[in-house]
Design an enzyme around this catalytic site. Structure first.
Site, mmCIF file in Angstrom:
data_model
loop_
_atom_site.group_PDB
_atom_site.id
_atom_site.type_symbol
_atom_site.label_atom_id
_atom_site.label_comp_id
_atom_site.label_asym_id
_atom_site.label_seq_id
_atom_site.Cartn_x
_atom_site.Cartn_y
_atom_site.Cartn_z
ATOM 1 N N TYR A 1 0.791 -1.262 0.097
ATOM 2 C CA TYR A 1 -0.021 0.029 0.094
ATOM 3 C C TYR A 1 0.866 1.335 0.010
ATOM 4 C CZ TYR A 1 -4.692 -2.060 0.625
ATOM 5 O OH TYR A 1 -5.861 -2.692 0.182
ATOM 6 N N TYR B 1 3.928 5.036 -2.804
ATOM 7 C CA TYR B 1 4.165 6.346 -1.948
ATOM 8 C C TYR B 1 5.510 6.602 -1.844
ATOM 9 C CZ TYR B 1 -0.903 6.500 -1.594
ATOM 10 O OH TYR B 1 -2.375 6.335 -2.059
#
EC number: 3.1.-.-
Length: 694
Positions: free
Chosen positions: A442, A446
Site C-alpha cells: 500500500y 508512495y
C-alpha cells in the site's frame, strides 16, 4: 425594388468620413478601462520582479498574437484576481515598519540627535532591502546578512553593562539582539525559553553569538528568500497541475543545481585518518542513506518489518489519508485559483497537520489505545501537503481509532463538510485487505514516488497526469524548499542504533557482552527489522526501556558559537551500563581536500600523465575534445560547452626587453622626470608656465 439612378455619380450618398460619436455609456466604459489599466500597471510595478517578469511576458505574447486589447484585459484581470493573493503572501514576509521594541531599545524612542538619526537611517535601509529579498541575488543577500550582523554587534558593544552580573549582561545582550532579529521576521534561538526565564548561561551565550554572526544570518535570509519566491509562485498559480505540479520550474532548477554543486564539492574532498590513510568522501556519501536508493531500501525494510510484527501480534492494518481544510489550498483540484485560500504556505499546512496529529496521539494515549506504523507527507499539485498513514492496531480498536481521527480532522471548518465527497476528502480510512495486497504494497508506491520513482515506469500521477518517474524530482525539490519531513515512523525502536549495529561486523564481541545484546546485534546485522524491534522491547517500547542504546561522547573542540558538541562513539547494553560500551567508530576522520594527483586521476576522460618528467606536448586545456554537433548534446556536454565559452583566456603580456645600456639610462631618466613633474604638480599654489611646464 430597384436602386435610385442618379444623373451623376457624385449625386449618390456616401458614407460618413468620421465615425459616429460614442455614447455616454461607451465613454464611461472606455474611461473605466483606462483607469483600471493604469491602476493595474501601477500596482504591478510594485510587485517583485519574479512576479512581474512572467506577467509581462504573458502580456507580450497575447499582444503579439491577439492584439493589445486582449493583453490589456489580461493585465486588468490578473491584478483583480491575483493582487489580493499577493498581498496575503506579502503580509507573511514583509516588514511594515520599525517595531516599537526596536525603537525603544535602539533609539530610546527619540530621533533628535545625529547618532539616532544615523542609526534610524541604517535600520530603514536594511528593512527596505529586506523587503526586496525575492529579487535579490545571493551576493546581495550575503551583504544584507553582514550588515545586520554588524549592526547587532555594534548595538551590543554600545550597551552600558557597568555593575551588571555576567548573567544579566548576557540577558540584556540577548534581548537587544532578539528584538532586532524579530524586526526581520527571524525568531531568535532559545526565544521561548529565555522569555519564560528558563535558561542558563551555557544556553544564552551561544544564542547571542549566533545573532551577531554573519554566517548565521546568511543562512536565515537565504531560506526566507527562497520560501518567499516559491510562495509567490504558488500565489500567482504557477504551481499547479496547469503549469508546474508540486514545485515551480525555478525551484526544481535550483534543487538540481544544488545537488550538482554538492556532488562537485564532495568530489574534491577526502576523508583522512590519524595515519594519513585516505578514502573518497563522495564514495562514502553514496554508500550512506543520503543515497536515494539506499534510503528507499531501508524504508521498505522497516515497513516490512512492521508488517511482520503486525502479523505476529494478530493486529490489523489501516490506511488513512489526512487533508487540510480548503483554506490551506491555493488552487482547486481542477487547477483554478481557490477563493477561500488564506495565504498559507506548505510549511504552515504541515504545521497544522503536525498539531492535529499531536492532539490525536494524545487522545489515543489517554484512552490507552496503542498503534504503530508510518506516515508519508506528500504534496498536492499546488504544493499543499497531505498525509498518508499506515497504522497497525488491535482489531477491536479499529472503529474507535477511526472515530477519534475523524472527529479531530472534521473539527476545523466543519461547515464546509456538507457532502460525503467533502468528508472523504478531509479524512479517508481504508482497511488493509490481505487478499488485495500486503500492507507494504500500500505504501510502496508512495515511498518510491516521493524519493526517486523507482519501479514506476509508465505509471502516471493521479493529480498532474504526468509520469511518476518525471514528477519525483519535483516532489524532492518541494520537500527541500519547505523543509518538510516526508517519512516518519510511529512506534518501534530507533533507527540510529540499528545503523550503528550494522557497522559492527563482530558477532563474537556481541555475544561476549550479553545474550540480549547479541540478539539485537544479530537482527540488525542481517537486516531483520522485525526481530530488531522485538529484541529492543517491541513496537511500543519506551526510550528509557531500550535494550541497546547509542553512546554519545562530547568532542574535544567546541563549535564556532562556543557550544559543546557530541558525536556517536558506539553502542552499549542498558542492562550493563554505559561503562562497558562497544565502540563502532574507532577511527577519527577529518575532511581534507584531495591531492592534486587524485584530482587528475578522478577526472573522467582526462588525458593520461606523460611517462617522462617533462611533457612538451600541448595540454588538454588547449585542445578540448571535439563535440559531435550533428546530434543533441547531453546535459553534461552542454554544461562543458557553456563553461568553455564563458572561460576567458589569460592575457599574456610580452616582456619588454631593453636593447642597450644607453637605452636603459634614457628610460630611467624619463621615469625620473615624470616623477619630478608629478611632485611639482601636487604642490599647492603651482601654476603652469607659458611653455606648458610647471
Amino acid at each position: 425594388m430597384t436602386g435610385v439612378v442618379y444623373a451623376f455619380p457624385w449625386n449618390a450618398p456616401r458614407s460618413a468620413i468620421a465615425s459616429s460619436y460614442l455614447t455616454y455609456d461607451q465613454q464611461h466604459r472606455r474611461d473605466r478601462m483606462f483607469a483600471a489599466l493604469l491602476h493595474a500597471r501601477k500596482v504591478l510595478f510594485l510587485q517583485p520582479e519574479c512576479v512581474r517578469f512572467d506577467v509581462y511576458r504573458t502580456a507580450a505574447v497575447l499582444e503579439q498574437n491577439q492584439g493589445s486589447q486582449r493583453a490589456n484585459a489580461f493585465l486588468i484581470s490578473f491584478c483583480k484576481k491575483a493582487l489580493p493573493r499577493l498581498e496575503l503572501v506579502a503580509k507573511k514576509y514583509e516588514c511594515s515598519g520599525i517595531n516599537s521594541n526596536v525603537s525603544a531599545a535602539v533609539f530610546d524612542g527619540h530621533f533628535d540627535t545625529q547618532l539616532m538619526q544615523y542609526l534610524a537611517s541604517r535600520m530603514v535601509n536594511m528593512v527596505a532591502r529586506f523587503n526586496r529579498l525575492p529579487d535579490m541575488s545571493r551576493a546581495d543577500i550575503d551583504l544584507l546578512a553582514a550588515d545586520i550582523a554588524n549592526f547587532i554587534r555594534a548595538e551590543l558593544a554600545d550597551i552600558d553593562d557597568t555593575g551588571f552580573s555576567e548573567l544579566k549582561t548576557l540577558y540584556t545582550w540577548y534581548m537587544r539582539a532578539g528584538f532586532i532579529s524579530l524586526q526581520f521576521n527571524v525568531t531568535p534561538p532559545k526565544w521561548e525559553r529565555v522569555t519564560k526565564k528558563y535558561f542558563c548561561e551555557d544556553e544564552i551565550a551561544p544564542a547571542v553569538m549566533r545573532m551577531f554572526n554573519e554566517v548565521w544570518w546568511r543562512g536565515r535570509l537565504r531560506r526566507i528568500a527562497a520560501a518567499w519566491r516559491e510562495h509567490l509562485q504558488i500565489a500567482v498559480g504557477n504551481v499547479s497541475k496547469k503549469r508546474h505540479a508540486y514545485a515551480s520550474k525555478n525551484c526544481v532548477t535550483d534543487w538540481r543545481e544544488q545537488k550538482r554543486r554538492t556532488r562537485e564539492f564532495l568530489k574534491g574532498l577526502d576523508l583522512e585518518d590519524e595515519e594519513g590513510n585516505r578514502i573518497s568522501l563522495i564514495e562514502k556519501y553514496d554508500g550512506s542513506v543520503a543515497n536515494p536508493a539506499i534510503r528507499r531500501c531501508e524504508l521498505m525494510a522497516r515497513i516490512r518489518g512492521f508488517e511482520n510484527i503486525c502479523n505476529e501480534l494478530g493486529y490489523v492494518g489501516e490506511f488513512y489519508t489526512l487533508t487540510a481544510p480548503s483554506k490551506y489550498h491555493a488552487t482547486t483540484k481542477a487547477g483554478y485559483r481557490n477563493s477561500k485560500w488564506n495565504g498559507a504556505s506548505p510549511s504552515d499546512t504541515q504545521s497544522y497537520l503536525t498539531g492535529l496529529w499531536a492532539r490525536i496521539r494524545a487522545k489515543l494515549h489517554r484512552e490507552e489505545i496503542r498503534i504503530f506504523g508510518i506516515r508519508v507527507a506528500e504534496p498536492h499539485h499546488d504544493g499543499t501537503p497531505h498525509w498518508h498513514m499506515l497504522m497497525f492496531m488491535l482489531p477491536e480498536d479499529v472503529e474507535r481509532v477511526r472515530l477519534i481521527i475523524r472527529d479531530y480532522a472534521w473539527e476545523e471548518d466543519h461547515y464546509e463538510l456538507r457532502s460525503d465527497k467533502a468528508k472523504k476528502a478531509r479524512f479517508h480510512a481504508e482497511a488493509i485487505d490481505p487478499e488485495k495486497g500486503s500492507a507494504t504494497g500500500y505504501v510502496a508506491k508512495y515511498i518510491s514516488k516521493n524519493i526517486d520513482g523507482y519501479a514506476l515506469d509508465g505509471e502516471t500521477d493521479d493529480e498532474s497526469g504526468e509520469l511518476l518517474k518525471e514528477t519525483a524530482p519535483a516532489v524532492s525539490a518541494w520537500a527541500a524548499r519547505w523543509h518538510i519531513r516526508q517519512f516518519q515512523f510511529i512506534g518501534g525502536a530507533p533507527v540510529t542504533v540499528y545503523r550503528e549495529l550494522r557497522r559492527m561486523a563482530d558477532p563474537e564481541t556481541a555475544r561476549a557482552l550479553s545474550v540480549e545484546f547479541a540478539a539485537v546485534h544479530d537482527a540488525a546485522h542481517y537486516g531483520r527489522w522485525a526481530d530488531y524491534v522485538n529484541a529492543q522491547g517491541g513496537p511500543f517500547v519506551r526510550r528509557d526501556d531500550l535494550q541497546v542504546r547509542t553512546l554519545y561522547e562530547p568532542r574535544t573542540e567546541f563549535n564556532q558559537y562556543g557550544e559543546e558538541t557530541v558525536c556517536i562513539k558506539g553502542v552499549y547494553d542498558a542492562s550493563i551500563g554505559a561503562g562497558s560500551p562497544i565502540l563502532t567508530r574507532l577511527t577519527q576522520w577529518k575532511i581534507v581536500p584531495k591531492r592534486a594527483v587524485d584530482l587528475a586521476v578522478d577526472v573522467k576522460g582526462a588525458s593520461a600523465p606523460s611517462r617522462s618528467s617533462v611533457n612538451n606536448c600541448t595540454g588538454s586545456e588547449s585542445d578540448p575534445p571535439i563535440l559531435d554537433l550533428t546530434k543533441p548534446l547531453s546535459r553534461r556536454e552542454r554544461r562543458e560547452l557553456t563553461n568553455r565559452l564563458r572561460k576567458k583566456k589569460p592575457t599574456t603580456r610580452r616582456k619588454f626587453i631593453h636593447g642597450t645600456d644607453k637605452q636603459n639610462v634614457a628610460i630611467t631618466k624619463t621615469i625620473d622626470e615624470i616623477h619630478s613633474d608629478n611632485r611639482h604638480h601636487n604642490q599647492p599654489g603651482r601654476s603652469p608656465a607659458p611653455d606648458g611646464r610647471w
